[in-house]
Design an enzyme around this catalytic site. Structure first.
Site: not given
Ligand SMILES: NC(=O)c1ccc[n+]([C@@H]2O[C@H](COP(=O)([O-])OP(=O)(O)OC[C@H]3O[C@@H](n4cnc5c(N)ncnc54)[C@H](O)[C@@H]3O)[C@@H](O)[C@H]2O)c1
Length: 267
Positions: A137, A151
Site C-alpha cells: 500500500s 496497517y
Molecule cells: N482498497 C484500497 O484502497 C487499498 C489500498 C491499498 C492497499 N489495499 C490492499 O489491497 C488488498 C485488498 O483490499 P480491499 O480493499 O479489496 O479489501 P476488502 O476488505 O474489500 O477485501 C479483502 C478480502 O480479503 C479477504 N480476507 C480477509 N482476511 C482474510 C484471511 N485471513 N484469509 C483469506 N482471505 C481474507 C476478505 O474476506 C475480503 O474478501 C489488501 O491487502 C489491502 O491492504 C487496498
C-alpha cells in the site's frame, strides 16, 4: 490471444474488492484463476467472473493454505502466479496501541503472505518459473493517515518481504514485485470511512476523492491490469520493484501552495 493464456493464477482475498478485480482481469487475459478467501462469497464471485476454482481458506493458517494449494496443483498441474492480496485494515488509536489489532494485521497481512509463498514457491522453484505479486500500500511505505499504525507496519513489511523473495528466488526464474495502491473503492475502504466518521462515512469518501489529483477513487480492475502485467511474460525483467498506483494521491506536497483555481476545481 491473452497475455496469461496457459497460466494458472492463485489469488487470495478474491471474494470482493481489489482481489475480485485482479481475478476478473486475469481470467479475461486467459489465466485459469484459483480464488481463495475467508469469506464464503468467494464461490459466488468465482461463478460470476468465470474462475476455474475457489477455496474458502484463511491465509493466516498455513495448514489450510497448503491444503488449498496442493488441491489446486492436483487439479491444474501447477501454479504459475501467486497474488498475495488478502488483507485487513482496522484503525488503532495511538493512545490505546491495541496489541490485538497489531497482531491481527501482522497475522493476516504479513504471515498470510508468508504462508502462501511457503506453500506455493517450492513448485515454482521446481519448474523454474513463477510470478509473485504482493499487495502492499502507499500507507506505510510512502504516507500514513491517523490510526493506521497496525496497517502501516504490515504494508511496509511487505515491501521488504517482496525484495527478499526477489533476491533469493531470481536464480530460479521467479520474480516478486509489490503493488502500492492509493485509494480504491472497496468494502475495506467503506469500512474505514465508517470507522472514521460513523455518522457520515460519505463525507470521508468525498474528501478522499477530492484529494486525488485524478479526482476519483481507483477501480479494482485498474489494479488488476497492473497485476496482470507483472504476472505476464512481458514483465520477465522486472523483479524486486514497487509500483505505486494511486491516481497521483501521494503527489501533493502541501495541498495549499500553488496557482490552481481551487474554487473552480471544487477543492
Ligand atoms: N482498497 C484500497 O484502497 C487499498 C489500498 C491499498 C492497499 N489495499 C490492499 O489491497 C488488498 C485488498 O483490499 P480491499 O480493499 O479489496 O479489501 P476488502 O476488505 O474489500 O477485501 C479483502 C478480502 O480479503 C479477504 N480476507 C480477509 N482476511 C482474510 C484471511 N485471513 N484469509 C483469506 N482471505 C481474507 C476478505 O474476506 C475480503 O474478501 C489488501 O491487502 C489491502 O491492504 C487496498
Amino acid at each position: 490471444m491473452g497475455t496469461l493464456d496457459g497460466k494458472t493464477a492463485f489469488v487470495t482475498g478474491a471474494a470482493m474488492g481489489n482481489g475480485e478485480g485482479i481475478a476478473a482481469v486475469m481470467a479475461e487475459k486467459g489465466a485459469s484463476v484459483i480464488m481463495a478467501d475467508l469469506n464464503d462469497s468467494v464461490f459466488e464471485t468465482a461463478k460470476k467472473i468465470g474462475a476455474a476454482a475457489a477455496y474458502q481458506t484463511d491465509v493466516s493458517d498455513f495448514a489450510k493454505v497448503k491444503e488449498a494449494a496442493c488441491d489446486a496443483v492436483r487439479r491444474f498441474g501447477k501454479i504459475d502466479i501467486l497474488v498475495n492480496n488478502a488483507g485487513v485494515a482496522r484503525m488503532i488509536r495511538v493512545e490505546d496501541m491495541s496489541d490485538e489489532l497489531r497482531d491481527l494485521h501482522w497475522r493476516v497481512n504479513v504471515v498470510g503472505c508468508w504462508n502462501c509463498v511457503k506453500a506455493i514457491l517450492p513448485g515454482m522453484i521446481e519448474r523454474r518459473y513463477g510470478r509473485i505479486v504482493n499487495m502492499s500500500s502507499v500507507t506505510g511505505p510512502r504516507v500514513v493517515d491517523p490510526g493506521m499504525m497496525g496497517y502501516a507496519i504490515s504494508k511496509a513489511a511487505i515491501v521488504g518481504f517482496t525484495k527478499a523473495i526477489a533476491m533469493d528466488a531470481a536464480r530460479y526464474g521467479v520474480t516478486s514485485n509489490a503493488i502500492l495502491p492509493g485509494y480504491f473503492l472497496t468494502p475495506m475502504v467503506m469500512h474505514s470511512a465508517s470507522e472514521t466518521d460513523p455518522a457520515n462515512p460519505q463525507r470521508v469518501l468525498d474528501g478522499i476523492a477530492r484529494g486525488v489529483p485524478l479526482g476519483r477513487f481507483g477501480d479494482p480492475k485498474e489494479i488488476g491490469y497492473l497485476a496482470a502485467f507483472l504476472a505476464s511474460d512481458e514483465a520477465a525483467y522486472i523483479t524486486g520493484a514497487e509500483f505505486v498506483i494511486d491516481g497521483g494521491s501521494t503527489l501533493p506536497e502541501t495541498g495549499a501552495m500553488g496557482v490552481l483555481d481551487r474554487k473552480q476545481e471544487g477543492r
